[in-house]
Design an enzyme around this catalytic site. Structure first.
Site, mmCIF file in Angstrom:
data_model
loop_
_atom_site.group_PDB
_atom_site.id
_atom_site.type_symbol
_atom_site.label_atom_id
_atom_site.label_comp_id
_atom_site.label_asym_id
_atom_site.label_seq_id
_atom_site.Cartn_x
_atom_site.Cartn_y
_atom_site.Cartn_z
ATOM 1 N N ASN A 134 -10.158 0.192 0.639
ATOM 2 C CA ASN A 134 -8.694 0.212 0.580
ATOM 3 C C ASN A 134 -8.240 -0.399 -0.740
ATOM 4 O OD1 ASN A 134 -5.971 -0.346 0.794
ATOM 5 N ND2 ASN A 134 -6.078 -1.142 2.890
ATOM 6 N N HIS A 141 -2.830 7.060 3.029
ATOM 7 C CA HIS A 141 -3.340 5.796 2.487
ATOM 8 C C HIS A 141 -4.738 5.568 3.071
ATOM 9 C CE1 HIS A 141 -3.934 1.771 1.319
ATOM 10 N NE2 HIS A 141 -3.686 1.237 2.502
ATOM 11 N N CYS A 189 0.819 -1.228 0.000
ATOM 12 C CA CYS A 189 0.000 0.000 0.000
ATOM 13 C C CYS A 189 0.845 1.268 0.000
ATOM 14 C CB CYS A 189 -0.953 -0.007 1.189
ATOM 15 S SG CYS A 189 -2.029 -1.444 1.214
HETATM 16 N N1 COA Z 1 -18.704 -7.735 10.766
HETATM 17 C C1 COA Z 1 -19.126 -7.947 12.010
HETATM 18 N N2 COA Z 1 -18.288 -8.276 13.021
HETATM 19 C C2 COA Z 1 -16.976 -8.369 12.733
HETATM 20 C C3 COA Z 1 -16.468 -8.145 11.438
HETATM 21 C C4 COA Z 1 -17.397 -7.823 10.437
HETATM 22 N N3 COA Z 1 -17.010 -7.566 9.154
HETATM 23 N N4 COA Z 1 -15.140 -8.317 11.475
HETATM 24 C C5 COA Z 1 -14.792 -8.626 12.727
HETATM 25 N N5 COA Z 1 -15.918 -8.666 13.490
HETATM 26 C C6 COA Z 1 -16.038 -8.987 14.917
HETATM 27 C C7 COA Z 1 -14.867 -9.769 15.427
HETATM 28 O O1 COA Z 1 -15.038 -11.143 15.149
HETATM 29 C C8 COA Z 1 -14.952 -9.471 16.905
HETATM 30 O O2 COA Z 1 -15.944 -10.251 17.469
HETATM 31 P P1 COA Z 1 -15.731 -10.919 18.929
HETATM 32 O O3 COA Z 1 -15.562 -9.757 19.854
HETATM 33 O O4 COA Z 1 -16.972 -11.692 19.127
HETATM 34 O O5 COA Z 1 -14.488 -11.746 18.811
HETATM 35 C C9 COA Z 1 -15.437 -8.017 16.955
HETATM 36 O O6 COA Z 1 -16.019 -7.768 15.665
HETATM 37 C C10 COA Z 1 -14.344 -7.025 17.184
HETATM 38 O O7 COA Z 1 -13.261 -7.349 16.331
HETATM 39 P P2 COA Z 1 -11.950 -6.533 16.333
HETATM 40 O O8 COA Z 1 -10.934 -7.205 15.449
HETATM 41 O O9 COA Z 1 -11.572 -6.183 17.733
HETATM 42 O O10 COA Z 1 -12.454 -5.187 15.618
HETATM 43 P P3 COA Z 1 -11.652 -3.884 15.404
HETATM 44 O O11 COA Z 1 -12.386 -2.766 16.009
HETATM 45 O O12 COA Z 1 -10.192 -4.055 15.758
HETATM 46 O O13 COA Z 1 -11.719 -3.702 13.814
HETATM 47 C C11 COA Z 1 -10.483 -3.998 11.795
HETATM 48 C C12 COA Z 1 -11.178 -4.685 12.971
HETATM 49 C C13 COA Z 1 -9.932 -5.050 10.840
HETATM 50 C C14 COA Z 1 -11.509 -3.116 11.078
HETATM 51 C C15 COA Z 1 -9.340 -3.113 12.372
HETATM 52 O O14 COA Z 1 -8.524 -3.879 13.226
HETATM 53 C C16 COA Z 1 -8.489 -2.516 11.291
HETATM 54 O O15 COA Z 1 -8.927 -1.689 10.519
HETATM 55 N N6 COA Z 1 -7.186 -2.917 11.229
HETATM 56 C C17 COA Z 1 -6.300 -2.435 10.216
HETATM 57 C C18 COA Z 1 -6.523 -3.215 8.950
HETATM 58 C C19 COA Z 1 -5.930 -2.542 7.741
HETATM 59 O O16 COA Z 1 -6.064 -1.346 7.593
HETATM 60 N N7 COA Z 1 -5.289 -3.309 6.865
HETATM 61 C C20 COA Z 1 -4.685 -2.834 5.675
HETATM 62 C C21 COA Z 1 -3.553 -1.911 5.957
HETATM 63 S S1 COA Z 1 -2.751 -1.422 4.522
#
Ligand code: COA
Length: 328
Positions: free
Chosen positions: A285, A255, A111
């Site tokens: 993204n 980004h 990215c």
């Molecule tokens: N829909 C509903 N629930 C979801 C879900 C979805 N699409 N994806 C995850 N969940 C659930 C998880 O399973 C978890 O459930 P649990 O508490 O029962 O285990 C809960 O939501 C919380 O998950 P968590 O991973 O703590 O959420 P978060 O607030 O950290 O958000 C991301 C997850 C992936 C959105 C976040 O971590 C993120 O944006 N990370 C960076 C990713 C990124 O930018 N990657 C590319 C970089 S170039």
């Protein structure tokens, strides 16, 4: 020596996938995706190969620059989703746009690719007197290697391409490129030649080898932490190099991964969100295409004007990061 971005071109696939569409594949809902990521919809390549999107974006950029394709001396394409292991997307695009006098290669910095490529273009322009124009093309079809069973990652990504034609200039320019390979396993996908059952000592075994072949694996929490840290860090490194402050910057173009990452970084920098260009609500993204897509859109709608000072900052798999402060 700096660079002048002469023109933009972009192409996004015809097909749109809304948050609700994901309820067909995984247990999720529009509200969760909007509040956790800021994403509402994204484009998904259907029939369009990666090279095609890049070539369409390039043709538009070349036309707008008002130059002949024959005057381009170098094409750098950034992608993590090449249609081929070889040849490069840049060579295919070279042929499609008629840039017969150009060198061509692909650059993979995930990215952060556009930042790396624009900086590489500047370095080529600075050291080669015969080089007049460089075409930088970011083209990505992430939908082709997303794991549609993984609700934590499949909802984040989209497809698209953007291209710029650049030339030498004496405008303000400074950059910072970096990588932290110790986080490589936090965001990765296997290539063709390593079977998932192969275990690599001290390698990418942690939570990764069980993933389906060629599908994207990510540790969302680690990537989130990394991103919110390096976004302000990269800007501050560049700013201190050239003695500017955040007040000197008209627009930040980060980004486009997650609006919460951008909001946290904005807060850390002490900069209002009004100064950040955000397009992830409608594109998701798009990896290396996200910064030039956002840039192009903000130029097109009149937000970014000639003479504006910009901070482009990227982060992604690698884990790579880096930024460019430049005058448009
Ligand atoms: N829909 C509903 N629930 C979801 C879900 C979805 N699409 N994806 C995850 N969940 C659930 C998880 O399973 C978890 O459930 P649990 O508490 O029962 O285990 C809960 O939501 C919380 O998950 P968590 O991973 O703590 O959420 P978060 O607030 O950290 O958000 C991301 C997850 C992936 C959105 C976040 O971590 C993120 O944006 N990370 C960076 C990713 C990124 O930018 N990657 C590319 C970089 S170039």
């Amino acid at each position: 020596m700096g660079i002048n971005i002469m023109s933009f071109g972009y192409y996004v696939p015809e097909q749109t996938l809304t948050n609700n569409d994901f309820t067909r594949f995984v247990e999720t809902n529009d509200e969760w995706i909007r509040t956790r990521t800021g994403i509402v919809e994204r484009r998904m390549a259907g029939w369009e190969p990666t090279w095609y999107m890049g070539a369409q974006a390039s043709l538009k950029a070349i036309e707008k620059a008002g130059i002949s394709p024959e005057d381009i001396g170098l094409i750098i394409t950034t992608t993590v989703t090449s249609d081929f292991l070889t040849p490069s997307m840049a060579s295919v695009i070279q042929d499609k746009v008629g840039a017969v006098n150009s060198a061509a290669f692909d650059l993979n910095a995930a990215c952060t690719g556009f930042i790396y490529a624009l900086d590489t273009a500047r370095r080529f322009l600075a050291t080669d007197d015969n080089l007049k124009y460089v075409l930088v093309v970011a083209t990505e079809a992430l939908s082709r290697f997303i794991d549609f069973n993984d609700r934590g990652s499949c909802i984040l990504f989209g497809d698209g391409a953007a291209a710029v034609v650049v030339e030498k200039s004496d405008k303000l320019y400074a950059s910072h490129l970096a990588s932290d390979g110790s986080g490589a396993s936090y965001l990765c996908a296997r290539s063709l030649n390593i079977a998932p059952e192969v275990k690599i000592e001290n390698g990418f075994d942690d939570g990764f080898t069980d993933n389906p072949l060629h599908k994207l694996y990510q540790n969302g929490k680690e990537v989130y932490k990394f991103a919110t840290n390096v976004l302000p860090k990269s800007f501050n490194i560049i700013a201190s190099k050239i003695g500017i402050t955040k007040e000197d910057v008209d627009w930040f173009i980060p980004h486009q991964a997650n609006v919460r990452i951008i909001e946290t970084a904005a807060k850390k920098l002490g900069v209002s969100m009004d100064k950040f260009v955000v397009t992830l609500d409608h594109y998701g993204n798009t990896s290396s295409a996200s910064i030039p897509l956002a840039f192009a859109e903000a130029v097109e709608d009149g937000r970014i004007k000639r003479g504006d000072k910009l901070a482009l900052i990227g982060f992604g798999a690698g884990l790579t990061y880096g930024g460019i402060v430049m005058e448009y």
